[in-house]
Design an enzyme around this catalytic site. Structure first.
Site, short mmCIF file in Angstrom:
data_model
loop_
_atom_site.label_atom_id
_atom_site.label_comp_id
_atom_site.label_asym_id
_atom_site.label_seq_id
_atom_site.Cartn_x
_atom_site.Cartn_y
_atom_site.Cartn_z
N CYS A 2 68.61 29.59 93.67
CA CYS A 2 69.06 30.97 93.76
C CYS A 2 67.87 31.91 93.83
O CYS A 2 66.88 31.74 93.12
CB CYS A 2 69.91 31.32 92.55
SG CYS A 2 71.41 30.34 92.40
N ASN A 100 70.61 33.07 87.85
CA ASN A 100 70.17 31.74 88.25
C ASN A 100 70.18 30.87 87.01
O ASN A 100 69.63 31.27 85.98
CB ASN A 100 68.76 31.80 88.86
CG ASN A 100 68.26 30.43 89.28
OD1 ASN A 100 69.04 29.50 89.46
ND2 ASN A 100 66.96 30.31 89.45
N GLU A 558 48.47 6.02 92.96
CA GLU A 558 48.46 6.87 94.15
C GLU A 558 47.48 8.03 94.02
O GLU A 558 46.78 8.37 94.97
CB GLU A 558 49.86 7.45 94.38
CG GLU A 558 50.90 6.46 94.85
CD GLU A 558 52.27 7.12 94.97
OE1 GLU A 558 52.93 6.88 95.99
OE2 GLU A 558 52.67 7.86 94.05
#
Length: 678
Positions: A2, A100, A558
């Site tokens: 939102c 929100n 990674e």
């Protein structure tokens, strides 16, 4: 996702609101709306779909006014529609609110307000907040009414409110310029707050009140006008002097300045920051790297993945992108989950979720291996591809191989229109938003949420609604109800609270994610400082946490190029124990009840060989028997959702170790974001 925008000042408000919403379109949304306050009137306009639909409506019905709010909505309560779009106006038409987040206790609040005579015209939790604030408005100023309402709200929220006419000024003892306690608040650096009151139509009758508990809110300071937004990118065209609200803050914005109070009602001074962001920095949201930004976006990403798919009021899962009828789903007798890399780790956790909730057997395969093992597949198999991009060649090929043998296809994916979604009978989009960092973070946690939704949906469609007692209820049981594995103590029915309980567990998840991000960011940076020179790490987990051990090790490999290995804790003595010495950090996941004592015994074995023990736990550290060199505390949630919380400190640890070692954490060597070749 939102988007929130607010403005108070001398200019016409709607063009500024629309400009700000346009800058937030990247966040994704399904409806939009604006409110402009014109004297005693709240003038609102809403539209389903893209912002262009709202813009077209405004050409025919312009809204005058010098302060107001704009919103783009990503549905959480109630389907995407104009009726459920924000702003929400209370039933007495005194105030308008945009929001929100997820209000966890909206149902009991709604029942109380209904009994008091308040009415509701939407399916949203937002309208509950609007009516709740309005219920406290008589005899109080808007700021006091908001503060009173916030004291009753549970969950994660960021909202802004405007009131018609002189309502913002209030009529009670604390209804003047003071805060919820009648004290002084913060004065913006750009403009001193005018201490006097003006008439009903004066500038000081113009006020936006904002509150934050979780999702971000930022205030933009300017001469004679103030701005509010959920993201600084909406403000940068007008001001670069901003204040980031902290959790629990309540703010009042008027043309003459800004005041802020903390959660205890005390006036506070929040630091004014001057943002000298170039376009790339703006895209990173002020974070040093995309990976760190995306780690911190997980609260919002988890919430957005829940989206309009969870009807908390009725206890149902709503998946609109499923073309397979319930009659076919009832014929399914097993699932094949197909994935690669981080998505494969998500699928391993999905196996626990689906078998425990839906009581269907699940096989998990690497996409690259599936075609070559001659799998047993027929039309009673549901093959589910799990892929961030939806273009991973091995996963898509495995899905096609399953379909050729008669299987029905579903996929869990972050990219609309991708190849995996085009060939599937059902799609659960993760709605994580763009993930720029090569090492997956928010895509992984949203995949876990999507798999939990799939498990609940399969149970719902195959068994009917019923009272939900049984496995689904146990999935959402007490905080220490086991690790969700069938056959544990909770499998006998201890703590069964029905399907509603399993769904309610989702409402608490965004807050838990936010909590671990707030509490563990600094400690993980310090932990990285102590251990970034290590040559090798071992990650241990049992049950549903074993895949999190795999994921934690993968992240470290990674990002930092340190050798790391994930292993089932119970298998440690069958090989990896030979590697343990005083230079080997061992990261162990020790949460829940069911296997806690087993993991504790494994840690004692590590310590007996002088290994460095780092434990991720939701238990009192004293319960670990003094074997830990470091303890990473995480909040406790429903057992099947605990991996979502547990992985976050491991992501942060990998990130900070990679940064310490001088690695390119956003683009690690030899890796690609989407592997589109076999």
């Amino acid at each position: 996702m939102c988007g929130i925008v607010g403005y108070v000042g001398q200019r016409e408000v709607v063009p500024l609101l629309m400009e700000g919403l346009h800058r937030l379109e990247y966040r994704g949304y399904d409806s939009a709306g604006v409110v402009a306050v014109d004297g005693d009137e709240l003038r609102t306009l809403k539209a389903e779909g893209k912002l262009e639909h709202l813009r077209e409506k405004l050409t025919h019905h312009p809204l005058p006014g010098h302060f107001g709010l704009g919103h783009t909505r990503w549905a959480t309560h109630g389907p995407p529609s104009e009726r459920n779009a924000h702003p929400m106006v209370d039933s007495r038409h005194r105030l308008a609110l945009i929001h929100n987040g997820i209000i966890e206790n909206f149902l009991p609040l709604k029942k109380r307000l209904l009994a008091e005579g308040w009415t509701f015209s939407s399916d949203t939790d937002t309208e509950v907040v609007a009516n709740l604030i309005s219920s406290y408005l008589d005899g109080r100023g808007l700021r006091d009414a908001v503060a009173r309402a916030c004291s009753e709200l549970q969950g994660m929220y960021a909202f802004a409110v405007v009131a018609a006419g002189g309502r913002a000024r209030g009529h009670g003892a604390n209804g003047g310029d003071g805060g919820p306690d009648g004290g002084d608040g913060q004065r913006g650096e750009r403009e001193e707050w005018d201490g006097g009151e003006e008439g009903e139509g004066g500038q000081e009758a113009q006020e936006i009140v904002a509150a934050r508990m979780g999702p971000p809110l930022v205030i933009g300071l300017a001469q004679g006008e103030q701005y509010l937004a959920s993201d600084p990118t909406a403000l940068l065209a007008h001001t670069r002097d901003v204040i980031f609200l902290e959790n629990g803050d309540l703010a009042s914005l008027r043309p003459g300045g800004v005041r802020i109070w903390d959660r205890s009602g005390q006036p506070v001074q929040r630091r004014v920051q001057h943002l000298n962001w170039d376009p790339v920095q703006a895209e990173k949201g002020g974070y040093k790297h995309f990976m760190l930004k995306e780690i911190h976006e997980q609260t919002q990403a988890v919430q957005d993945t829940l989206g309009a798919r969870v009807d908390f009021e009725r206890g149902r899962i709503l998946l609109d992108n499923v073309k397979l009828p319930a009659s076919e789903l009832r014929r399914i007798d097993r699932l094949h989950l197909l994935a690669c890399g981080t998505s494969w780790h998500a699928a391993l956790i999905g196996k626990f979720m689906i078998e425990h909730i839906a009581r269907l057997p699940v096989e998990v395969d690497y996409g690259s291996e599936y075609r070559y093992r001659d799998p047993i597949v027929d039309d009673r198999v549901l093959a589910v591809g799990v892929s961030q991009s939806g273009e991973t060649a091995d996963t898509v090929s495995a899905m096609e191989a399953a379909r050729e043998r008669g299987a029905h296809l579903f996929c869990i994916c972050n990219v609309e229109g991708s190849q995996a979604t085009r060939i599937s009978d059902g799609v659960i989009y993760t709605h994580a938003g763009p993930e720029i960092g090569v090492a997956s973070t928010k895509a992984f946690t949203t995949q876990l949420v999507a798999l939990y939704l799939l498990a609940l949906y399969l149970r719902q469609e195959r068994q009917g609604d019923g009272d939900g007692a049984g496995a689904a209820g146990r999935a959402g049981g007490g905080h220490h109800a086991g690790n969700g594995a069938p056959g544990g103590d909770d499998a006998a029915g201890r703590g069964a609270v029905g399907a509603m309980g399993a769904i309610e567990a989702l409402a608490h998840l965004p807050q838990a994610v936010d909590e671990v991000l707030r509490l563990q960011s600094a400690p993980m940076e310090e932990l990285a400082r102590r251990y970034f020179r290590a040559d090798s790490f071992l990650y241990l987990g049992r049950g549903i946490n074993y895949p999190i051990a795999l994921e934690g090790a993968l992240k470290l490999k990674e990002i930092s190029y340190i050798h790391a290995e994930g292993y089932p804790a119970g298998e440690m003595k069958h090989g990896p124990i030979a590697l343990i010495d005083e230079s080997m950090p061992v990261v162990a996941l020790a949460t829940g009840d069911q296997v806690f004592e087993k993991v504790k015994s494994n840690l004692q074995e590590v310590k007996a060989r002088d290994g460095v023990v780092i434990a991720v736990t939701d238990r009192d550290p004293d319960e670990l028997g003094g074997v830990c060199d470091e303890v990473i505390a995480v909040p406790s949630v429903a057992p099947l959702l605990q991996p979502v919380v547990n992985v976050i400190p491991l992501q942060l640890l990998a990130y900070y170790i990679g940064v310490r070692r001088g690695c390119d954490v956003d683009q690690p060597r030899n890796l690609a974001k989407s592997v589109t070749v076999e």
